[in-house]
Design a protein around this motif. Structure first.
Motif, PDB file in Angstrom:
ATOM      1  N   ASN A 129      -4.126   9.654   6.923  1.00 31.05           N
ATOM      2  CA  ASN A 129      -4.737  10.828   6.325  1.00 31.05           C
ATOM      3  C   ASN A 129      -3.877  12.059   6.574  1.00 31.05           C
ATOM      4  N   ARG A 152      -3.620   3.893   2.527  1.00 28.20           N
ATOM      5  CA  ARG A 152      -3.959   2.817   3.448  1.00 28.20           C
ATOM      6  C   ARG A 152      -2.969   1.682   3.265  1.00 28.20           C
ATOM      7  N   PHE A 194      -4.640  -2.978   9.069  1.00 24.82           N
ATOM      8  CA  PHE A 194      -4.577  -1.810   8.206  1.00 24.82           C
ATOM      9  C   PHE A 194      -4.069  -0.599   8.973  1.00 24.82           C
ATOM     10  N   PHE A 231      -3.651   9.078  11.861  1.00 21.59           N
ATOM     11  CA  PHE A 231      -3.574   7.679  11.454  1.00 21.59           C
ATOM     12  C   PHE A 231      -4.519   6.836  12.298  1.00 21.59           C
ATOM     13  N   THR A 232      -5.111   5.823  11.674  1.00 23.29           N
ATOM     14  CA  THR A 232      -6.002   4.906  12.361  1.00 23.29           C
ATOM     15  C   THR A 232      -5.621   3.476  12.044  1.00 23.29           C
ATOM     16  N   GLN A 283      -4.659   3.323   8.197  1.00 20.74           N
ATOM     17  CA  GLN A 283      -5.203   4.396   7.389  1.00 20.74           C
ATOM     18  C   GLN A 283      -4.475   5.678   7.741  1.00 20.74           C
ATOM     19  N   SER A 324      -3.971  10.766   1.209  1.00 20.77           N
ATOM     20  CA  SER A 324      -4.189   9.636   2.100  1.00 20.77           C
ATOM     21  C   SER A 324      -3.654   8.351   1.487  1.00 20.77           C
ATOM     22  N   GLY A 383       0.774  -1.228   0.000  1.00 18.61           N
ATOM     23  CA  GLY A 383       0.000   0.000   0.000  1.00 18.61           C
ATOM     24  C   GLY A 383       0.805   1.278   0.000  1.00 18.61           C
ATOM     25  N   SER A 440      -1.505  -2.088   4.283  1.00 15.69           N
ATOM     26  CA  SER A 440      -2.011  -3.384   4.705  1.00 15.69           C
ATOM     27  C   SER A 440      -0.869  -4.271   5.160  1.00 15.69           C
ATOM     28  N   SER A 461      -6.532  -0.632  12.318  1.00 16.40           N
ATOM     29  CA  SER A 461      -7.656  -1.547  12.445  1.00 16.40           C
ATOM     30  C   SER A 461      -7.218  -2.926  11.968  1.00 16.40           C
TER      31      SER A 461
END
Length: 124
Positions: A84, A19, A80, A68-69, A82, A17, A8, A21, A71
């Motif tokens: 932004n 994402r 992941f 950043f997130t 994410q 952004s 990614g 993986s 999950s």
């Protein structure tokens, strides 16, 4: 052993952004604590974010400042990240890491398994 593969990454402009993986080969992946580290040229590897096996417990470094997130999808053995509002300061190789037990989650030495990394480059 657990094999981790990141994907990614890429070259993007500031404010964009991405994402990332991290996919694991083992079905016991869900029982591991998973985190992301990053390493910029000339700097030491830095903790970015981590997530527990149930997905309810997450941690993030001050440097990402809520942008950043993290999950996970245990059915797909995937975690992941994410990202932004990317900044040039986020430029680094991003690594996925896993461990069964973590007491100091921001220490590289705590992790048993590592991916090969994926490059993220953010231009001005």
């Amino acid at each position: 052993q657990v094999q981790l593969v990141e994907s990614g990454g890429g070259l993007v402009q500031a404010g964009a952004s991405l994402r990332l993986s991290c996919t694991a080969s083992e079905r016991t992946f869900s029982s591991y604590y998973i985190c992301w580290f990053r390493q910029a040229p000339g700097k030491e590897r830095e903790f970015v974010a981590g997530i527990g096996w149930i997905g309810a417990s997450t941690s993030g470094a001050d440097s990402v400042q809520g942008r950043f997130t993290i999950s996970r999808d245990n059915a797909k053995n995937t975690v992941f990240l994410q990202m932004n509002s990317l900044k040039p300061e986020d430029t680094a190789v991003y690594y996925c890491a896993a461990a069964r037990r973590v007491r100091q989650l921001n220490r590289v030495e705590e992790y048993d398994y590592w991916g090969q990394g994926t490059q993220v480059t953010v231009s001005s």
